[in-house]
Motif scaffolding. Sequence first.
Motif, PDB file in Angstrom:
ATOM      1  N   UNK A  95       3.365  -3.649  -3.947  1.00 18.00           N
ATOM      2  CA  UNK A  95       4.603  -4.437  -3.903  1.00 18.00           C
ATOM      3  C   UNK A  95       5.041  -4.749  -2.486  1.00 18.00           C
ATOM      4  N   UNK A  96       4.623  -3.946  -1.536  1.00 19.43           N
ATOM      5  CA  UNK A  96       5.010  -4.184  -0.151  1.00 19.43           C
ATOM      6  C   UNK A  96       6.495  -4.008   0.089  1.00 19.43           C
ATOM      7  N   UNK A  97       7.091  -3.074  -0.623  1.00 22.98           N
ATOM      8  CA  UNK A  97       8.535  -2.866  -0.482  1.00 22.98           C
ATOM      9  C   UNK A  97       8.823  -1.586   0.306  1.00 22.98           C
ATOM     10  N   UNK A  98      10.023  -1.070   0.189  1.00 23.81           N
ATOM     11  CA  UNK A  98      10.437   0.109   0.949  1.00 23.81           C
ATOM     12  C   UNK A  98      10.054   1.426   0.294  1.00 23.81           C
ATOM     13  N   UNK A  99       9.511   1.374  -0.902  1.00 21.57           N
ATOM     14  CA  UNK A  99       9.134   2.611  -1.599  1.00 21.57           C
ATOM     15  C   UNK A  99       7.896   3.209  -0.946  1.00 21.57           C
ATOM     16  N   UNK A 100       7.757   4.529  -1.018  1.00 21.92           N
ATOM     17  CA  UNK A 100       6.615   5.184  -0.363  1.00 21.92           C
ATOM     18  C   UNK A 100       5.296   5.047  -1.120  1.00 21.92           C
ATOM     19  N   UNK A 101       5.380   4.843  -2.450  1.00 24.76           N
ATOM     20  CA  UNK A 101       4.127   4.742  -3.188  1.00 24.76           C
ATOM     21  C   UNK A 101       3.422   3.430  -2.826  1.00 24.76           C
TER      22      UNK A 101
ATOM     23  N   UNK B  47      -0.307   1.477  -3.591  1.00 23.99           N
ATOM     24  CA  UNK B  47      -1.621   1.420  -4.227  1.00 23.99           C
ATOM     25  C   UNK B  47      -2.775   1.258  -3.218  1.00 23.99           C
ATOM     26  N   UNK B  48      -2.493   0.702  -2.063  1.00 24.10           N
ATOM     27  CA  UNK B  48      -3.545   0.541  -1.054  1.00 24.10           C
ATOM     28  C   UNK B  48      -3.956   1.914  -0.533  1.00 24.10           C
ATOM     29  N   UNK B  49      -2.961   2.720  -0.132  1.00 21.85           N
ATOM     30  CA  UNK B  49      -3.249   4.063   0.367  1.00 21.85           C
ATOM     31  C   UNK B  49      -3.899   4.892  -0.734  1.00 21.85           C
ATOM     32  N   UNK B  50      -3.362   4.800  -1.946  1.00 28.85           N
ATOM     33  CA  UNK B  50      -3.924   5.555  -3.065  1.00 28.85           C
ATOM     34  C   UNK B  50      -5.359   5.118  -3.356  1.00 28.85           C
ATOM     35  N   UNK B  51      -5.598   3.821  -3.308  1.00 29.48           N
ATOM     36  CA  UNK B  51      -6.944   3.308  -3.549  1.00 29.48           C
ATOM     37  C   UNK B  51      -7.927   3.760  -2.486  1.00 29.48           C
TER      38      UNK B  51
END
Length: 136
Positions: free
Chosen positions: A112-118, A120-124
């Motif tokens: 999403x590219x928002x302010x949340x820490x989660x 998917x790029x880092x997780x991937x």
Amino acid sequence: MNVNQAAKLTGLPSKTPRYYEEVGLVSPARAANGYRVFEERDIQKLAFIANARSLGFSLEECRRLLSLYEDPSRSSAQVKSIAQAQLKILDVKLRELLAMRRELRRLISGCNGDDRPDCPIVEGLAQRFMAMPDEG
């Protein structure tokens, strides 16, 4: 002409003609003061190497191609064989790059590219690393 002029004329960084001399691809004459003197033939070789390198040929392949370039009895089949081998290498690299691009697009599209820490790029990226088989 001096090394800087030769480099400028061929579009190479000034250190590159020196390196090509060091590895034996060109052999410019030396002036009495020890400075390199690049003649027209040296410039042609430097341009030839620059063009070959821009197509991804290795230094060793450039050496072979230069040898053929300077051999009036060469056969075009010899040159074509080297070029075809390079094309196969480029085709493999292109497939690899396209696969990398697809994977990166997939990762980016899930973020999403928002302010949340989660993310998917880092997780991937972490999953890909964790999914690697053990070496040993």
